[in-house]
Enzyme design. Structure first.
Site, short mmCIF file in Angstrom:
data_model
loop_
_atom_site.label_atom_id
_atom_site.label_comp_id
_atom_site.label_asym_id
_atom_site.label_seq_id
_atom_site.Cartn_x
_atom_site.Cartn_y
_atom_site.Cartn_z
N HIS A 1 -55.14 9.22 -32.48
CA HIS A 1 -55.03 10.14 -31.38
C HIS A 1 -53.67 10.82 -31.33
O HIS A 1 -52.68 10.16 -31.08
CB HIS A 1 -54.87 9.20 -30.18
CG HIS A 1 -54.88 9.88 -28.85
ND1 HIS A 1 -55.93 9.31 -27.89
CD2 HIS A 1 -54.16 10.49 -28.10
CE1 HIS A 1 -55.39 9.98 -26.55
NE2 HIS A 1 -54.53 10.64 -27.05
N HIS B 1 -51.46 14.59 -29.89
CA HIS B 1 -51.47 15.94 -29.41
C HIS B 1 -50.70 17.03 -30.29
O HIS B 1 -49.33 16.55 -30.12
CB HIS B 1 -50.82 15.84 -27.90
CG HIS B 1 -51.94 15.13 -27.13
ND1 HIS B 1 -52.82 15.36 -26.13
CD2 HIS B 1 -51.74 13.76 -26.83
CE1 HIS B 1 -53.44 14.51 -25.49
NE2 HIS B 1 -52.67 13.35 -26.01
N LEU B 2 -51.10 17.84 -30.81
CA LEU B 2 -50.35 18.59 -31.65
C LEU B 2 -49.83 19.90 -30.98
O LEU B 2 -48.90 20.71 -31.46
CB LEU B 2 -50.91 18.90 -32.81
CG LEU B 2 -50.99 17.91 -34.01
CD1 LEU B 2 -51.93 18.35 -35.15
CD2 LEU B 2 -49.58 17.03 -34.18
N LYS C 1 -64.19 14.33 -26.61
CA LYS C 1 -63.07 13.61 -25.57
C LYS C 1 -63.80 13.92 -24.07
O LYS C 1 -63.76 14.74 -23.70
CB LYS C 1 -61.95 14.26 -25.85
CG LYS C 1 -60.95 13.63 -25.02
CD LYS C 1 -60.05 12.35 -25.30
CE LYS C 1 -58.99 11.98 -24.34
NZ LYS C 1 -57.98 11.35 -24.75
N HIS D 1 -60.19 9.12 -22.21
CA HIS D 1 -59.08 8.72 -21.54
C HIS D 1 -59.62 7.73 -20.15
O HIS D 1 -60.24 8.39 -19.16
CB HIS D 1 -58.40 10.00 -20.82
CG HIS D 1 -57.26 9.68 -20.28
ND1 HIS D 1 -56.18 10.20 -20.51
CD2 HIS D 1 -57.07 9.12 -18.92
CE1 HIS D 1 -55.32 9.63 -19.75
NE2 HIS D 1 -55.64 9.01 -18.78
N HIS E 1 -55.63 4.74 -25.91
CA HIS E 1 -54.36 4.31 -25.47
C HIS E 1 -54.39 3.10 -24.23
O HIS E 1 -54.04 3.47 -23.15
CB HIS E 1 -53.39 5.42 -24.74
CG HIS E 1 -54.18 6.65 -24.05
ND1 HIS E 1 -54.92 6.18 -22.79
CD2 HIS E 1 -54.25 7.77 -24.28
CE1 HIS E 1 -55.31 7.55 -22.36
NE2 HIS E 1 -55.19 8.34 -23.10
N ASP F 1 -50.80 8.75 -29.63
CA ASP F 1 -50.50 9.50 -28.14
C ASP F 1 -49.60 10.24 -28.26
O ASP F 1 -48.85 10.71 -26.97
CB ASP F 1 -50.76 8.66 -27.04
CG ASP F 1 -51.44 9.49 -25.76
OD1 ASP F 1 -51.79 10.82 -25.97
OD2 ASP F 1 -51.35 8.95 -24.84
N HIS G 1 -43.73 17.39 -24.69
CA HIS G 1 -43.43 18.48 -23.72
C HIS G 1 -42.00 19.11 -23.56
O HIS G 1 -41.15 18.45 -24.16
CB HIS G 1 -43.69 17.71 -22.36
CG HIS G 1 -45.06 17.39 -21.85
ND1 HIS G 1 -45.91 18.31 -21.38
CD2 HIS G 1 -45.67 16.09 -22.10
CE1 HIS G 1 -47.08 17.64 -21.19
NE2 HIS G 1 -46.92 16.43 -21.60
#
Ligand code: DOR
Ligand code: ZN
Length: 349
Positions: free
Chosen positions: A10, A12-13, A96, A133, A171, A244, A248
């Site tokens: 899991h 986020h790229l 997802k 999620h 998560h 996860d 940002h």
């Protein structure tokens, strides 16, 4: 210690200049990663997934071997045949589900769960994994109860309708989730992040507020953190690694209305090793990082190995990653000592 090279189930790229600077931290350590589809325009079809995958491949450093595993963002209008085709043609590894308003870019997510029952039915039939999620958003639900209410109000009904649908609860952060995963037999797995294992909300709030520990699901109290510790210390093989890692810009973290997300990729494996060591369960680290997830996803185990060294250090307090648009990303800030560091094994013996 030396373990099979891990996978991140899991991550986020993101895209563009953020993808470029964060990807090497994941591809350096992990052989494969399940890529989250919650871009500002979410990945909802085959051509977007294909393009995104190419963009990721084009940014992998030459000396890294890395395979991105793509996912499809479920919407109420999604095309079930396209999703099934994507799975059967190995473009999507999973789909997802976000309920709307639960986290970053979840506004295209689901309001009425019944609307996606046709796609869940076909996914159950073909063995495609549903990633969840597991939080429910509602003004009347306390933020700390979003996950446990999701299990009762959404997860259990889904299970009654689709008893053999393969699901990964992502998560997980509560005792209720740990107990629920253990109570199910083979069709339910769960990822656990390094930050939910290492921290509880006192680390974020008890002195000055630390926005770099703000994530969704929000960090819980010590009782829930201990339940996660029991999960990784026990014998259930359906708990596995999912960082996860969610970068940002600093301007979206250190501001009035900050985004949820922790960028932990540069030290995720070291964090896991530190927690497993503190709990005296280093013998369980390899299964959690490199075996349980692959088995749940029916993927072959990786052939390469990675070495971890016990080496007490305090990672640089703050290092900023500069992006092309001149903004910055701050990796997880540590005020704790880390006991472990990693090195790739050159000879793979
Ligand atoms: O903290 C989080 N950040 N949790 C999520 O589920 C999404 C992620 C993000 O994309 O920023
Ligand atoms: Zn996520």
């Amino acid at each position: 210690m030396t373990i099979i090279k891990p996978d991140d189930f899991h991550v986020h790229l993101r895209e563009k200049d953020v993808l470029k600077i964060v990807l090497p931290y994941t591809s350096r350590i992990f052989q494969r990663a399940v890529i989250m589809p919650n871009l500002s325009v979410p990945i909802t079809n085959l051509s977007q997934a294909y393009k995104y995958k190419q963009n990721i491949y084009s940014e992998i450093p030459k000396n890294h071997k890395f395979e991105p595993l793509m996912t499809c963002y479920l919407t109420e209008n999604c095309n079930k045949n396209m999703i099934a085709q994507g799975f059967l043609e190995k473009i999507f590894i999973a789909a997802k589900m976000y309920l709307s308003h639960t986290t970053t870019n979840s506004n295209h997510g689901i309001n009425n769960i019944k609307k996606i029952f046709p796609v869940l039915e076909i996914m159950q039939k073909i063995g495609m994994i549903l990633l969840i999620h597991g939080e429910i958003y509602n003004k009347n639900i306390d933020i700390f109860d979003r996950e446990s209410r999701f299990i009762e109000n959404i997860m259990k009904p889904i299970r009654r309708f689709f008893p053999q649908l393969k699901v990964v609860l992502e998560h997980i952060s509560t005792k209720e989730s740990v107990d629920y995963v253990i109570s199910e037999k083979k069709y339910l797995g769960a990822t656990i992040t390094p930050h939910h294992l290492m921290f509880n909300y006192n680390d974020m709030l008890s002195n000055k507020i630390n926005p770099h520990l703000y994530c969704a699901p929000i960090l819980k109290n010590k009782k829930h953190q201990s339940a996660l510790h029991s999960a990784i210390s026990g014998n259930c093989k359906r708990f596995f690694l999912g960082t996860d890692s969610a970068p940002h810009f600093i301007t979206d973290k250190e501001c009035k209305l900050g985004y949820a997300g922790i960028f932990n990729a540069p030290i995720a494996l070291e964090m896991y090793a530190t927690v497993f060591d503190n709990l005296n369960v280093l013998d369980k680290l390899e299964a959690f990082c490199s075996i349980n997830g692959a088995r749940f996803y029916n993927l072959p185990l990786n052939k390469e190995k990675i070495s971890l060294f016990k080496f007490l250090h305090i990672p640089k307090k703050k290092f900023l990653l500069k992006t092309n648009n001149k903004n910055f990303i701050v990796p997880l800030f540590f005020n704790k000592k880390l006991k472990w560091t990693t090195k790739l094994k050159k000879n793979n013996k």
